[in-house]
Design a protein around this motif. Structure first.
Motif, PDB file in Angstrom:
ATOM      1  N   GLY A   2     -10.569  18.014 -25.667  1.00 33.57           N
ATOM      2  CA  GLY A   2     -11.347  18.673 -26.718  1.00 33.57           C
ATOM      3  C   GLY A   2     -11.196  20.176 -26.674  1.00 33.57           C
ATOM      4  O   GLY A   2     -11.090  20.834 -27.725  1.00 33.57           O
ATOM      5  N   SER A   3     -11.168  20.744 -25.475  1.00 31.38           N
ATOM      6  CA  SER A   3     -11.009  22.200 -25.332  1.00 31.38           C
ATOM      7  C   SER A   3      -9.626  22.643 -25.782  1.00 31.38           C
ATOM      8  O   SER A   3      -9.476  23.645 -26.495  1.00 31.38           O
ATOM      9  N   LYS A   4      -8.599  21.882 -25.386  1.00 27.92           N
ATOM     10  CA  LYS A   4      -7.235  22.225 -25.795  1.00 27.92           C
ATOM     11  C   LYS A   4      -7.053  22.026 -27.304  1.00 27.92           C
ATOM     12  O   LYS A   4      -6.316  22.774 -27.953  1.00 27.92           O
ATOM     13  N   LEU A   5      -7.725  21.020 -27.852  1.00 27.48           N
ATOM     14  CA  LEU A   5      -7.611  20.766 -29.288  1.00 27.48           C
ATOM     15  C   LEU A   5      -8.220  21.909 -30.086  1.00 27.48           C
ATOM     16  O   LEU A   5      -7.689  22.314 -31.138  1.00 27.48           O
ATOM     17  N   PHE A   6      -9.335  22.461 -29.594  1.00 27.76           N
ATOM     18  CA  PHE A   6      -9.925  23.606 -30.281  1.00 27.76           C
ATOM     19  C   PHE A   6      -8.967  24.805 -30.237  1.00 27.76           C
ATOM     20  O   PHE A   6      -8.805  25.524 -31.227  1.00 27.76           O
ATOM     21  N   THR A   7      -8.312  25.009 -29.101  1.00 26.31           N
ATOM     22  CA  THR A   7      -7.344  26.104 -28.981  1.00 26.31           C
ATOM     23  C   THR A   7      -6.224  25.959 -29.992  1.00 26.31           C
ATOM     24  O   THR A   7      -5.845  26.922 -30.669  1.00 26.31           O
TER      25      THR A   7
END
Length: 455
Positions: A310-315
């Motif tokens: 989820g964190s990488k997807l937001f990036t």
């Protein structure tokens, strides 16, 4: 992925020789060598990166010859990965299965002829003539089992073949209970019926043991979900990504959008999964303590993967929005810098990111684990992606995990076209947008300077 055919062929042959000797099966090494060649060729296709020879050797274990044989065959067919059925396998499949409008169907009863062993495979899987095969409902396992039967039936008795097929059927993953009945219990019911109708002579105890060994092998098939080290678990996830997102194979040309779609599919999959969909138990296999340990570790890994992805997807959402300012199909390497540039001294975006203090230290053990994964990296390097995540690490330091999670819905609206890129950037932390924008400018200035020097 680079394979060593001779090494894998010899390992596969050794497994076949050992298993057939354990079962007192008489066959020649020459015939087993041909089978090993068939298996290894199918398992080393162009798009394979996780479902490889190493995987089948691990899944088979080393103690039970039925499990060893079943594992060698269980992933031969993987249509979503290979984009087809390996040519050498079609010889065994096409008499029983046809293609119509890009879907596979079991042939109609009148076209199947009389083949008791094929009927046995259908009954173990609970399939019927004319049935459409579903990629997520046992298609690959059914076709792999069919190949196993047609390859082995000339020298392995039906009672053993039944047990091999059962092991392969049990590897159909992530199935829920139906009407309170587990997939393993349903398999046991079908084995009882098949044993009787085909007069195979297996005792009730042997049928229970057939399911137990099937569950044992199936749990090894998904064993990475219970790895005590989340870094190793995520390594497996990153090996899976290029199998069904083939653009990632082209390391420096896949686009921001293509990478985002790959992450988005994996994140959706991880959010769907629950530990009891991953691991199975039946008749004390595994024992209660071991089973609970598998569920606990799988739960932790899934939780870690969700926050990490989820964190990488937001990036990548933020990068995609920025990239739309100068194009629609921008390679990720244009923004991030090339991976593996073969000795060239090329700039990367991470070189121009500022070193800032962490305003949002991890609040719990989950955040601690994920922050370490982002900052220091997964266990192993990947050919198509960075091991660590410097840009996401920067965002977490500035925004914190909680704020990033709060903006997930905005990112999804952007992905769905309900929110344009500039509107999405407007809801993001302005400091993050400014830092990344300035870092991109410095990266492009660096490239401009290099171009000017060359001229």
């Amino acid at each position: 992925m680079n394979f060593d055919f001779e090494r894998d062929h010899q390992r596969c042959l050794d497994k076949l020789i050992w298993a057939t000797r354990q079962l007192n099966i008489n066959t020649t090494e020459r015939d087993l060598s041909k089978i090993a060649e068939l298996i290894v060729q199918a398992m080393t296709g162009r798009w394979r990166s996780f479902h490889t020879p190493d995987h089948i050797f691990e899944v088979g274990g080393s103690d039970n010859p039925i499990e060893v044989l079943a594992a060698l065959f269980h992933d031969l067919v993987y249509v979503q990965v290979d984009q087809s059925v390996h040519f050498n396998l079609t010889f065994y499949i096409t008499p029983f299965v046809r293609e119509f409008r890009e879907n596979l169907y079991i042939r109609d009863r009148e076209d199947l002829g009389n083949d008791p062993m094929f009927d046995l495979v259908m009954e173990v899987f609970g399939f019927t003539p004319s049935q459409q095969l579903s990629p997520f409902g046992g298609q690959n396992e059914f076709l792999s089992a069919l190949v196993a039967v047609k390859v082995l039936e000339s020298f392995i008795p039906p009672s053993l073949i039944l047990q091999i097929i059962a092991c392969i059927e049990a590897t159909i993953p992530f199935r829920p209970h139906k009407d309170g009945v587990s997939p393993a219990a349903r398999l046991h019911e079908r084995l009882i019926a098949v044993n009787e109708s085909f007069q195979l002579g297996l005792s009730p105890e042997e049928l229970v043991e057939a399911v137990r060994q099937s569950v044992r092998m199936a749990n090894r098939d998904v064993g990475s979900f219970a790895n005590p080290n989340p870094k190793i678990f995520l390594d497996g996830t990153w090996d899976l990504l290029p199998e069904t997102n083939h653009n990632l194979r082209f390391t420096n040309s896949y686009t921001v959008n293509q990478y985002r779609v790959a992450l988005q599919k994996m994140e959706g999959f991880m959010n769907f999964l629950k530990p009891d969909l991953v691991f199975q138990d039946y008749a004390g296999e595994p024992n209660a303590e071991t089973y609970q340990s598998l569920l606990t570790r799988a739960g932790k890994n899934l939780e870690t993967a969700r926050l990490y992805l989820g964190s990488k997807l937001f990036t990548i959402a933020l990068l995609e929005a920025l990239s739309q300012r100068f194009g629609r199909n921008i390679p990720l390497s244009t923004i991030m810098g090339e991976l593996n540039p073969e000795g060239l001294n090329v700039g990367k975006l991470e070189d121009f990111l500022p070193d800032i203090s962490n305003n949002y230290p991890p609040q719990n053990s989950l955040e601690e684990d994920v922050f370490e994964l982002l900052e220091k990296g997964r266990y192993s390097a990947s050919s198509y992606d960075l091991k660590n995540s410097p840009l996401t690490t920067l965002m977490v330091k500035i925004m914190g995990f909680e704020r990033i999670q709060q903006l997930h819905d905005n990112a999804k609206e952007f992905f769905e076209g309900k929110l344009d890129g500039e509107s999405f950037l407007a809801v993001c932390d302005p400091m993050v947008v400014e830092i990344i924008t300035n870092s991109l400018i410095k990266l492009f200035d660096n490239r401009k300077a290099a171009l000017m020097r060359a001229s």
